[in-house]
Design a protein around this motif. Sequence first.
Motif, PDB file in Angstrom:
ATOM      1  N   PRO A 196       0.879  -1.274   0.089  1.00 27.14           N
ATOM      2  CA  PRO A 196       0.006   0.139  -0.080  1.00 27.14           C
ATOM      3  C   PRO A 196       0.854   1.180  -0.014  1.00 27.14           C
ATOM      4  O   PRO A 196       0.358   2.290  -0.565  1.00 27.14           O
ATOM      5  CB  PRO A 196      -0.712  -0.114   1.477  1.00 27.14           C
ATOM      6  N   SER A 197       1.956   1.412   0.617  1.00 26.92           N
ATOM      7  CA  SER A 197       2.622   2.339   0.801  1.00 26.92           C
ATOM      8  C   SER A 197       3.527   2.665  -0.288  1.00 26.92           C
ATOM      9  O   SER A 197       3.989   4.109  -0.713  1.00 26.92           O
ATOM     10  CB  SER A 197       3.773   2.379   2.056  1.00 26.92           C
ATOM     11  N   GLU A 198       3.534   1.732  -1.417  1.00 20.65           N
ATOM     12  CA  GLU A 198       4.239   2.043  -2.708  1.00 20.65           C
ATOM     13  C   GLU A 198       3.270   2.217  -3.979  1.00 20.65           C
ATOM     14  O   GLU A 198       3.818   2.398  -4.896  1.00 20.65           O
ATOM     15  CB  GLU A 198       5.022   0.758  -3.111  1.00 20.65           C
ATOM     16  N   ARG A 199       1.923   2.280  -3.547  1.00 15.68           N
ATOM     17  CA  ARG A 199       0.971   2.445  -4.636  1.00 15.68           C
ATOM     18  C   ARG A 199       0.655   4.110  -4.916  1.00 15.68           C
ATOM     19  O   ARG A 199       0.637   4.810  -4.017  1.00 15.68           O
ATOM     20  CB  ARG A 199      -0.319   1.650  -4.574  1.00 15.68           C
ATOM     21  N   LEU A 200       0.600   4.374  -6.212  1.00 20.56           N
ATOM     22  CA  LEU A 200      -0.111   5.734  -6.276  1.00 20.56           C
ATOM     23  C   LEU A 200      -1.302   5.815  -6.194  1.00 20.56           C
ATOM     24  O   LEU A 200      -2.109   4.867  -6.891  1.00 20.56           O
ATOM     25  CB  LEU A 200       0.334   6.025  -7.883  1.00 20.56           C
ATOM     26  N   ARG A 201      -2.026   6.485  -5.397  1.00 24.73           N
ATOM     27  CA  ARG A 201      -3.514   6.371  -5.123  1.00 24.73           C
ATOM     28  C   ARG A 201      -4.027   7.779  -5.881  1.00 24.73           C
ATOM     29  O   ARG A 201      -3.673   8.861  -5.840  1.00 24.73           O
ATOM     30  CB  ARG A 201      -3.645   6.841  -3.597  1.00 24.73           C
ATOM     31  N   VAL A 202      -5.112   7.172  -6.725  1.00 30.73           N
ATOM     32  CA  VAL A 202      -5.405   8.252  -7.906  1.00 30.73           C
ATOM     33  C   VAL A 202      -7.063   8.524  -7.655  1.00 30.73           C
ATOM     34  O   VAL A 202      -7.566   7.471  -7.010  1.00 30.73           O
ATOM     35  CB  VAL A 202      -5.163   7.555  -9.110  1.00 30.73           C
ATOM     36  N   GLY A 203      -7.407   9.566  -7.963  1.00 26.67           N
ATOM     37  CA  GLY A 203      -9.121   9.905  -8.004  1.00 26.67           C
ATOM     38  C   GLY A 203      -9.258  10.259  -9.516  1.00 26.67           C
ATOM     39  O   GLY A 203      -8.449  10.656 -10.084  1.00 26.67           O
ATOM     40  N   VAL A 204     -10.206   9.367  -9.872  1.00 30.53           N
ATOM     41  CA  VAL A 204     -10.680   9.549 -11.431  1.00 30.53           C
ATOM     42  C   VAL A 204     -11.860  10.715 -11.570  1.00 30.53           C
ATOM     43  O   VAL A 204     -12.934  10.035 -10.906  1.00 30.53           O
ATOM     44  CB  VAL A 204     -10.842   8.172 -12.053  1.00 30.53           C
ATOM     45  N   MET A 205     -11.883  11.301 -12.438  1.00 32.71           N
ATOM     46  CA  MET A 205     -12.869  12.267 -12.740  1.00 32.71           C
ATOM     47  C   MET A 205     -13.367  11.796 -14.049  1.00 32.71           C
ATOM     48  O   MET A 205     -12.776  11.995 -15.322  1.00 32.71           O
ATOM     49  CB  MET A 205     -12.507  13.653 -12.710  1.00 32.71           C
ATOM     50  N   GLY A 206     -14.617  11.271 -14.136  1.00 30.41           N
ATOM     51  CA  GLY A 206     -15.514  10.908 -15.213  1.00 30.41           C
ATOM     52  C   GLY A 206     -15.374   9.126 -15.095  1.00 30.41           C
ATOM     53  O   GLY A 206     -14.404   8.698 -14.451  1.00 30.41           O
ATOM     54  N   THR A 207     -16.484   8.562 -15.503  1.00 30.25           N
ATOM     55  CA  THR A 207     -16.405   7.283 -15.672  1.00 30.25           C
ATOM     56  C   THR A 207     -17.100   6.583 -16.732  1.00 30.25           C
ATOM     57  O   THR A 207     -17.240   5.320 -16.890  1.00 30.25           O
ATOM     58  CB  THR A 207     -17.551   6.829 -14.369  1.00 30.25           C
ATOM     59  N   GLY A 208     -17.063   7.317 -17.953  1.00 36.95           N
ATOM     60  CA  GLY A 208     -17.558   6.711 -19.348  1.00 36.95           C
ATOM     61  C   GLY A 208     -16.394   7.226 -20.222  1.00 36.95           C
ATOM     62  O   GLY A 208     -15.476   7.660 -19.960  1.00 36.95           O
ATOM     63  N   GLY A 209     -16.629   6.524 -21.512  1.00 38.05           N
ATOM     64  CA  GLY A 209     -15.758   6.716 -22.780  1.00 38.05           C
ATOM     65  C   GLY A 209     -14.218   6.709 -21.976  1.00 38.05           C
ATOM     66  O   GLY A 209     -13.824   5.595 -21.707  1.00 38.05           O
ATOM     67  N   ARG A 210     -13.418   7.723 -22.309  1.00 32.87           N
ATOM     68  CA  ARG A 210     -11.985   7.721 -22.275  1.00 32.87           C
ATOM     69  C   ARG A 210     -11.713   7.413 -20.719  1.00 32.87           C
ATOM     70  O   ARG A 210     -10.848   6.529 -20.257  1.00 32.87           O
ATOM     71  CB  ARG A 210     -11.377   8.658 -22.717  1.00 32.87           C
ATOM     72  N   ALA A 211     -12.431   8.044 -20.150  1.00 30.49           N
ATOM     73  CA  ALA A 211     -12.314   7.778 -18.477  1.00 30.49           C
ATOM     74  C   ALA A 211     -12.339   6.488 -17.960  1.00 30.49           C
ATOM     75  O   ALA A 211     -11.475   5.979 -17.216  1.00 30.49           O
ATOM     76  CB  ALA A 211     -13.444   8.720 -17.625  1.00 30.49           C
ATOM     77  N   LEU A 212     -13.411   5.570 -18.660  1.00 31.39           N
ATOM     78  CA  LEU A 212     -13.671   4.244 -18.009  1.00 31.39           C
ATOM     79  C   LEU A 212     -12.488   3.519 -18.594  1.00 31.39           C
ATOM     80  O   LEU A 212     -11.993   2.418 -17.863  1.00 31.39           O
ATOM     81  CB  LEU A 212     -14.836   3.732 -18.711  1.00 31.39           C
TER      82      LEU A 212
END
Length: 438
Positions: A29-45
């Motif tokens: 866990p301490s080595e992972r890049l923690r990301v938030g994603v804006m959008g859930t369709g198309g390119r975001a998906l």
Amino acid sequence: MDRRTFLSVGGSSLAALTLAGEQVAKAAPSERLRVGVMGTGGRALSLIHSFASNPNAEVVVLADIDPRKFPIAVEAVSKRQGKAPETVKDFRTILDRNDIDALVVGTPDHWHAIPSIMACQSGRDVYVEKPDGHNIVEGQTMVAAQRKHNRIVQLGTQSRTSSWMASAMEYIKTGSLGRCLVAKAWETARQGNIGRPADSDPPPEVDYDFWLGSAPLRPFNVRRFHGNWRWFYDYGTGDLGNDGVHRLDVARWALQAGLSAQGQSLDLFPAKISASGGKWYFDDMQEWPDTLQVNYQYEGKSPAILTYEMRLWTAERLYEQTEGAAVYGDKGYIIMANGRWWAYDANRKEVAKGEGSNHEADHVQNFIDCVKSREKSNADLETVGHPSSLLCHCGNIASRLGRTIQFDPETETFPHDPEANALRTRPEYRKPWTLPEV
């Protein structure tokens, strides 16, 4: 100490994992890049799949104004990570957290700049889909935020990290093409008619006002929303900013390589842009051109021309490819299409070729690597992403004006041309979604 300093990443291709849809063995866990994603369709998906499939990343939270899209995206993450991400409507709640390292922006074009700038200001790195912003000023401001806050910002032009494309550039750098003066990019994939449906009420689950953001307040129309927003001035940049940015980026990159083989260099920005064409074929609601020719003239010590051709209504192809790029020299030429390239000598004999995957997994890995190393990413916004995006914005401005425009690379303005400068940005940003000051 910022947890991002603990990240440890590898460099292997993850395309197979991304496509498999199976749970991935993750780094500590301490080595992972923690990301938030804006959008859930198309390119975001697609990006959700790629980040969730990366052993060195964790998709923590998804943001979308349309909750109907959450189930598919949540399932995709759950299958790959073994647990579901959180879901929120407002991307700002992601930036308010202290456990997020990066924001991934996979929204419509008019929602690229503001979240990216705010993420940089909050100390997050950014992976943002192409083009960089809805207009030139947005892209400029994004670059200013990246520079001021020393952030890693990767544009989603994944060819920049494709091994097969790198091999094409290495071939060009051998000097086998000779003296290069012209490059070409094209789009001839046939699009459809989107019709003229009547305005209606937005779906009750959707926060339509939030979706509009900085764009003018207009009645909801299904064709101005999911999937088709890119064909309208308020939200998109037409097919020039949709697929054209990929072809122009490759053509510009290859032209640079060809010039460097001769000890020359290409200016970062063109000096003149001319365009002709318009919305001539489809009788529907679309606003951007379906037929377009753009010429970009580079000056300085190494003059060159980059051209772009768009025909969205015919099955006729160039070099048997619906979309691609080419560079021409006096000793040969090279053609670069989706997943492969091939080169010819002056007698039109094929002399070299290459192929591979154009999947974004390696591009995502490059972003993760650079978050750790703090080195510029392959599609660094300032040096790669914005210059290529700007070609699209300038081409659109020239086509809307129907004439040649002169470009000042220092100010990114059009000298003594109030008509062109008025199109560098929106007439007005609808409050509260004004462009952040940097």
